[in-house]
Enzyme design. Structure first.
Site, PDB file in Angstrom:
ATOM      1  N   TYR A  47       0.879  -1.168   0.000  1.00  0.00           N
ATOM      2  CA  TYR A  47       0.000   0.000   0.000  1.00  0.00           C
ATOM      3  C   TYR A  47       0.917   1.218   0.000  1.00  0.00           C
ATOM      4  CZ  TYR A  47      -4.276  -2.592   1.172  1.00  0.00           C
ATOM      5  OH  TYR A  47      -5.361  -3.436   1.151  1.00  0.00           O
ATOM      6  N   ASP A 103      -6.133  -0.576  -6.318  1.00  0.00           N
ATOM      7  CA  ASP A 103      -7.599  -0.509  -6.311  1.00  0.00           C
ATOM      8  C   ASP A 103      -8.152  -0.026  -4.975  1.00  0.00           C
ATOM      9  OD1 ASP A 103      -7.090  -2.658  -4.679  1.00  0.00           O
ATOM     10  OD2 ASP A 103      -8.238  -4.120  -5.838  1.00  0.00           O
ATOM     11  N   HIS A 107     -10.025  -6.996  -5.204  1.00  0.00           N
ATOM     12  CA  HIS A 107      -9.712  -6.923  -3.768  1.00  0.00           C
ATOM     13  C   HIS A 107     -10.602  -7.870  -2.965  1.00  0.00           C
ATOM     14  CE1 HIS A 107      -7.174  -4.045  -1.336  1.00  0.00           C
ATOM     15  NE2 HIS A 107      -7.788  -4.689  -0.357  1.00  0.00           N
TER      16      HIS A 107
END
Length: 504
Positions: free
Chosen positions: A240, A268, A360
Site C-alpha cells: 500500500y 484498487d 480486492h
C-alpha cells in the site's frame, strides 16, 4: 523510577487521561498523548489502556515494530518493572467460553476434505470480530459472491487417450519455481485468527514449495516474516503506497535488500470500501469515561477494523508514479487490482512485469467484475492491440478472488493466467488449525491438481490450453449457473441493525 532503573507501574498508572497518556507495550512504556488524535483506529482504543499494559489489544492488529517505528524516539520512555504493572483484567465472557468449547470440538484434520471445510469450521471457532473482518466484503457483497460464481460459467473440454501416468503441476512465477500455479496472496491482520498470524503461512509455504505474498498490513512485522522463511524461500511483497513517499521508498528498498522477488503495488484502494460486517463490530462498546470527560463528542466507530488500519494510503497515486517506482527498485513491478483491459494495456505499455486482475476480494467496489472475467477480456484485447499471447514470461497475468478448487485455478491457467492468488481459505485454515491447517489445505490442492490434470488430459501445466475450456458465457451475469452448496452454506449474509439487548 524503581531501583532497577525501570519505570514503576504505579507511575505509569498516573498517566491515564487524554492530557497525559502513557501505555505499556511488550514491557516498554510509551507516551502517546500527542498521537491520540492521529491514531488510525481513533483515540478510544488507546485511552482504554491509558496507564496500563496494552499489549494484548495491540498484538493482533499491529506488527511488533509499529509503535517503535511510528512514535518519535523521545516518546519511548523506557522499560517498566513488570511486578509493579497494573494487570488488565481479562474477563472471559459466556460467549467466549462457548467459543472455546467449539474449538475443543473441532473435527480432526483427517476429516477436512476441501478448502470449503476450513471456512465452515473457522466460522464456528473464530472470535466474532475476527470472522467479521475476514469474511466481510463491500456493500451488499454481490462482487464477493460473483468472484466465486463466475468460475461456474466456465466449462471444461477435456481431452482423452493422452498419457497421463505422470502429471506435473509445477510452474514458474516471475521466474521463480512454484510447486503449483498458486501463490498465497496478501491478507491483513493474521493474528486476529491465530497468535502466530502470518508465520503460519510462511512456514507452510516453505514446506510445500509455494510463494507467500507478504502484506503491508500484516500483524507480524515484515522482518519477522522474512526471518521465518527458509533459505532460498521465495516471497513477494504487497504494497500500500503511503502518503509519505519517503516511508514507501524505505519499505521498498528494505524489501529488496531482504531478497523479496516481486513488488505487488495495490492500485484498487484509493479509499477503503464499506465492509458492513466489519463495521457492525463497532456498535457494541460505549466510549470509556476518559473520552466523555475530555468533552469529546465521542469517537466515530462506524468504519470497522479495515478503515482503522488503512488511513495512511495515498489516494493520489497515479500512472506517472510508475517511473518513480522504477527508479527506486529493480524488483519486478506488478500492479495489483487491475479491472479493465484498457488499464492492462497501459500497464503493458509501461513495461511492468505483470498485473493482478482483482477486485480486492470483493471488498472495494461492489458490482466490480470478477478477475476471471477480466482475464478473458484482457487476453483478447492485448492479443488484438499488441499481438501478445498468454501465458507470457515478460508480462504475466495473475488472478485472485473466489478460488476454492484446483479446477478454478486450471480454468484461469487455460485462459492465460500464470498463477492464481488464494487468500481467505488459508486464513480460515490457520484460524481453525494453525500451520497444520495451511499445510493440509496445500496438500488438498496438490491432490486436486493431480486428479484434474489427468481428467483433463494434460500431463503438465503447459498442456492446459485455451481449447480445454468453454468461457463463452463468462460475461453473462444474468445466466443460470449450478449452485455451489458448500460455498453457499458457508456464506453468512449481513445482519440488519438491531435494537440493543432485544431478542428478535
Amino acid at each position: 523510577m524503581t531501583t532497577s532503573g525501570r519505570l514503576s507501574g504505579k507511575e505509569v498508572a498516573l498517566h491515564n487521561s487524554r492530557d497525559s497518556c502513557w501505555i505499556i507495550v511488550h514491557g516498554h512504556v510509551y507516551d502517546v498523548t500527542e498521537f491520540l488524535d492521529d491514531h488510525p483506529g481513533g483515540s478510544r482504543i488507546i485511552l482504554k489502556y491509558a496507564g496500563k499494559d496494552a499489549t494484548q489489544e495491540y498484538d493482533p492488529i499491529h506488527p511488533p515494530d509499529a509503535i517503535t517505528t511510528n512514535l518519535p524516539k523521545e516518546k519511548h520512555l523506557g522499560p517498566v518493572d513488570p511486578e509493579t504493572v497494573e494487570k488488565v483484567e481479562v474477563k472471559i465472557t459466556d460467549q467466549e467460553k462457548e467459543r472455546q468449547l467449539r474449538v475443543a470440538a473441532r473435527p480432526s484434520l483427517d476429516e477436512i476434505l476441501n478448502l470449503h471445510d476450513f471456512e465452515a469450521i473457522a466460522r464456528l471457532v473464530m472470535a466474532e470480530k475476527a470472522w467479521a473482518y475476514y469474511s466481510s466484503a463491500a456493500d451488499d457483497e454481490i462482487t464477493n459472491r460473483e468472484n466465486h460464481f463466475a468460475y461456474h460459467r466456465i466449462w471444461f473440454r477435456p481431452r482423452i487417450l493422452r498419457n497421463v501416468a505422470k502429471v506435473d503441476w509445477s510452474t514458474t512465477i516471475l521466474g521463480n519455481p512454484s510447486s503449483m500455479p498458486v501463490y498465497i496472496t496478501a491478507t491483513a491482520l493474521g493474528k486476529l485468527g491465530h497468535p502466530e498470524g502470518e508465520l503460519n503461512l510462511t512456514r507452510a509455504a516453505a514446506k510445500h514449495g509455494v510463494i507467500q505474498m507478504i502484506p503491508t498490513l500484516a500483524s507480524c512485522s515484515f522482518d519477522e516474516i522474512v526471518d521465518a522463511a527458509q533459505p532460498g524461500q521465495v516471497q513477494f511483497l504487497q504494497l500500500y503506497v503511503n502518503n509519505d513517499r519517503n516511508i514507501t521508498k524505505r519499505i521498498v528498498q528494505h524489501a529488496e535488500q531482504r531478497g523479496i522477488k516481486g513488488l505487488f503495488i495495490t492500485v484498487d484502494a484509493p479509499q477503503l470500501g464499506r465492509r458492513e460486517k466489519d463495521m457492525r463490530m463497532k456498535f457494541e462498546a460505549d466510549d470509556p469515561s476518559e473520552v466523555s470527560k475530555s468533552g469529546s463528542e465521542g469517537v466515530d466507530r462506524s468504519q470497522g477494523a479495515a478503515r482503522a488500519i488503512s488511513s495512511f494510503i495515498d489516494p493520489s497515486l497515479e500512472w506517472a508514479d510508475i517511473s518513480w517506482f522504477k527508479a527506486i527498485t529493480k524488483m519486478p513491478l506488478i500492479l495489483k487490482g487491475v479491472q479493465t483491459w484498457e488499464d492492462a494495456l497501459m500497464a503493458y505499455d509501461a513495461g511492468l512485469a505483470g498485473i493482478v486482475l482483482s477486485n480486492h476480494g470483493g471488498r472495494q467496489l461492489d458490482f466490480a467484475r470478477s478477475g476471471i472475467e477480466i482475464l478473458v477480456e484482457v487476453v483478447s484485447k492485448l492479443g488484438e492491440k499488441r499481438g501478445v499471447k498468454f501465458p507470457n514470461e515478460k508480462f504475466q497475468l495473475f488472478v485472485d478472488g473466489g478460488v476454492r478448487r484446483a479446477t478454478d485455478v486450471l480454468k484461469a491457467v487455460a485462459l492465460g493466467a500464470t498463477a492464481v492468488g488464494i487468500g481467505r481459505p488459508f486464513l480460515y485454515a490457520f484460524s481453525a488449525y494453525g500451520q497444520e491447517g495451511v499445510e493440509k489445505g496445500l496438500q488438498i490442492l496438490h491432490g486436486e491438481f493431480e486428479m484434474n490434470l489427468r481428467l483433463l488430459g494434460a500431463p503438465t501445466i503447459k498442456d492446459v490450453v485455451p481449447e480445454m475450456v468453454d468461457a463463452s458465457n463468462v460475461s453473462s451475469h444474468a445466466s443460470n449457473v449450478p449452485g455451489d452448496k458448500l460455498y453457499e452454506n458457508n456464506y453468512v449474509g449481513m445482519e440488519s441493525v438491531r435494537l440493543r439487548g432485544a431478542k428478535l
